[in-house]
Design a protein around this motif. Structure first.
Motif, PDB file in Angstrom:
ATOM      1  N   GLU A 129     -11.672   1.416  31.414  1.00  0.00           N
ATOM      2  CA  GLU A 129     -12.897   0.642  31.647  1.00  0.00           C
ATOM      3  C   GLU A 129     -13.903   1.355  32.535  1.00  0.00           C
ATOM      4  O   GLU A 129     -15.034   0.892  32.663  1.00  0.00           O
ATOM      5  N   HIS A 130     -13.514   2.452  33.156  1.00  0.00           N
ATOM      6  CA  HIS A 130     -14.394   3.168  34.078  1.00  0.00           C
ATOM      7  C   HIS A 130     -14.544   4.636  33.657  1.00  0.00           C
ATOM      8  O   HIS A 130     -13.809   5.499  34.144  1.00  0.00           O
ATOM      9  N   PRO A 131     -15.497   4.896  32.771  1.00  0.00           N
ATOM     10  CA  PRO A 131     -15.712   6.283  32.334  1.00  0.00           C
ATOM     11  C   PRO A 131     -16.072   7.186  33.512  1.00  0.00           C
ATOM     12  O   PRO A 131     -16.588   6.733  34.534  1.00  0.00           O
ATOM     13  N   THR A 132     -15.787   8.445  33.348  1.00  0.00           N
ATOM     14  CA  THR A 132     -16.142   9.445  34.348  1.00  0.00           C
ATOM     15  C   THR A 132     -17.580   9.892  34.100  1.00  0.00           C
ATOM     16  O   THR A 132     -17.933  10.250  32.979  1.00  0.00           O
ATOM     17  N   GLU A 133     -18.401   9.836  35.130  1.00  0.00           N
ATOM     18  CA  GLU A 133     -19.787  10.304  35.023  1.00  0.00           C
ATOM     19  C   GLU A 133     -19.820  11.794  35.359  1.00  0.00           C
ATOM     20  O   GLU A 133     -19.317  12.216  36.398  1.00  0.00           O
ATOM     21  N   TYR A 134     -20.399  12.567  34.464  1.00  0.00           N
ATOM     22  CA  TYR A 134     -20.501  14.001  34.688  1.00  0.00           C
ATOM     23  C   TYR A 134     -21.824  14.499  34.112  1.00  0.00           C
ATOM     24  O   TYR A 134     -22.067  14.344  32.905  1.00  0.00           O
ATOM     25  N   GLU A 135     -22.632  15.055  34.968  1.00  0.00           N
ATOM     26  CA  GLU A 135     -23.931  15.618  34.591  1.00  0.00           C
ATOM     27  C   GLU A 135     -24.730  14.665  33.696  1.00  0.00           C
ATOM     28  O   GLU A 135     -25.261  15.038  32.657  1.00  0.00           O
ATOM     29  N   GLY A 136     -24.775  13.399  34.107  1.00  0.00           N
ATOM     30  CA  GLY A 136     -25.561  12.405  33.399  1.00  0.00           C
ATOM     31  C   GLY A 136     -24.918  11.819  32.155  1.00  0.00           C
ATOM     32  O   GLY A 136     -25.535  11.012  31.465  1.00  0.00           O
ATOM     33  N   SER A 137     -23.705  12.191  31.866  1.00  0.00           N
ATOM     34  CA  SER A 137     -23.004  11.663  30.691  1.00  0.00           C
ATOM     35  C   SER A 137     -21.759  10.904  31.128  1.00  0.00           C
ATOM     36  O   SER A 137     -21.120  11.253  32.117  1.00  0.00           O
ATOM     37  N   ALA A 138     -21.437   9.888  30.359  1.00  0.00           N
ATOM     38  CA  ALA A 138     -20.213   9.123  30.601  1.00  0.00           C
ATOM     39  C   ALA A 138     -19.112   9.660  29.696  1.00  0.00           C
ATOM     40  O   ALA A 138     -19.283   9.758  28.477  1.00  0.00           O
ATOM     41  N   ILE A 139     -18.013  10.038  30.295  1.00  0.00           N
ATOM     42  CA  ILE A 139     -16.865  10.546  29.545  1.00  0.00           C
ATOM     43  C   ILE A 139     -15.811   9.446  29.520  1.00  0.00           C
ATOM     44  O   ILE A 139     -15.260   9.074  30.559  1.00  0.00           O
ATOM     45  N   THR A 140     -15.561   8.904  28.334  1.00  0.00           N
ATOM     46  CA  THR A 140     -14.546   7.854  28.210  1.00  0.00           C
ATOM     47  C   THR A 140     -13.163   8.498  28.103  1.00  0.00           C
ATOM     48  O   THR A 140     -13.027   9.643  27.658  1.00  0.00           O
TER      49      THR A 140
END
Length: 82
Positions: free
Chosen positions: A22-33
Motif C-alpha cells: 500500500e506504500h509505494p517507494t517514491e524515487y526521483e518523482g516516480s512511485a515504485i509499487t
C-alpha cells in the motif's frame, strides 16, 4: 495442528505484506509499487528446538511454496516436523 504463536506470526507477516504493497517507494518523482512474498518457519517443532539451519531451510521451503502459488503472499512451513 497450528499453534497460536504461528497464527500470530503469520498474521503479523500478512499485515507487513499489505502495508508494504500500500506504500509505494517514491524515487526521483516516480512511485515504485512492490509486493512481498515471505516464508515463515517455527523455532520449535514436535517439542524440540530447531537449529538455525533447520529454521532457515524450512522458511525457504515456505517461501518457494508461496512463490509457486503466485507470489505476494505469506506461507507458514508445514513439513515433516509437525
Amino acid at each position: 495442528m497450528q499453534v497460536p504463536s504461528e497464527d500470530v506470526a503469520l498474521s503479523i507477516a500478512d499485515r507487513i505484506r499489505l502495508d508494504f504493497a500500500e506504500h509505494p517507494t517514491e524515487y526521483e518523482g516516480s512511485a515504485i509499487t512492490h509486493t512481498l512474498t515471505a516464508g515463515i518457519a517455527p523455532i520449535f517443532a514436535a517439542d524440540i528446538q530447531l537449529s538455525p539451519q533447520q529454521m532457515i531451510r524450512d522458511a525457504d521451503r515456505a517461501l518457494y511454496e508461496a512463490k509457486r502459488e503466485g507470489r505476494n503472499r505469506c506461507r507458514l512451513y508445514r513439513g515433516k516436523h509437525r
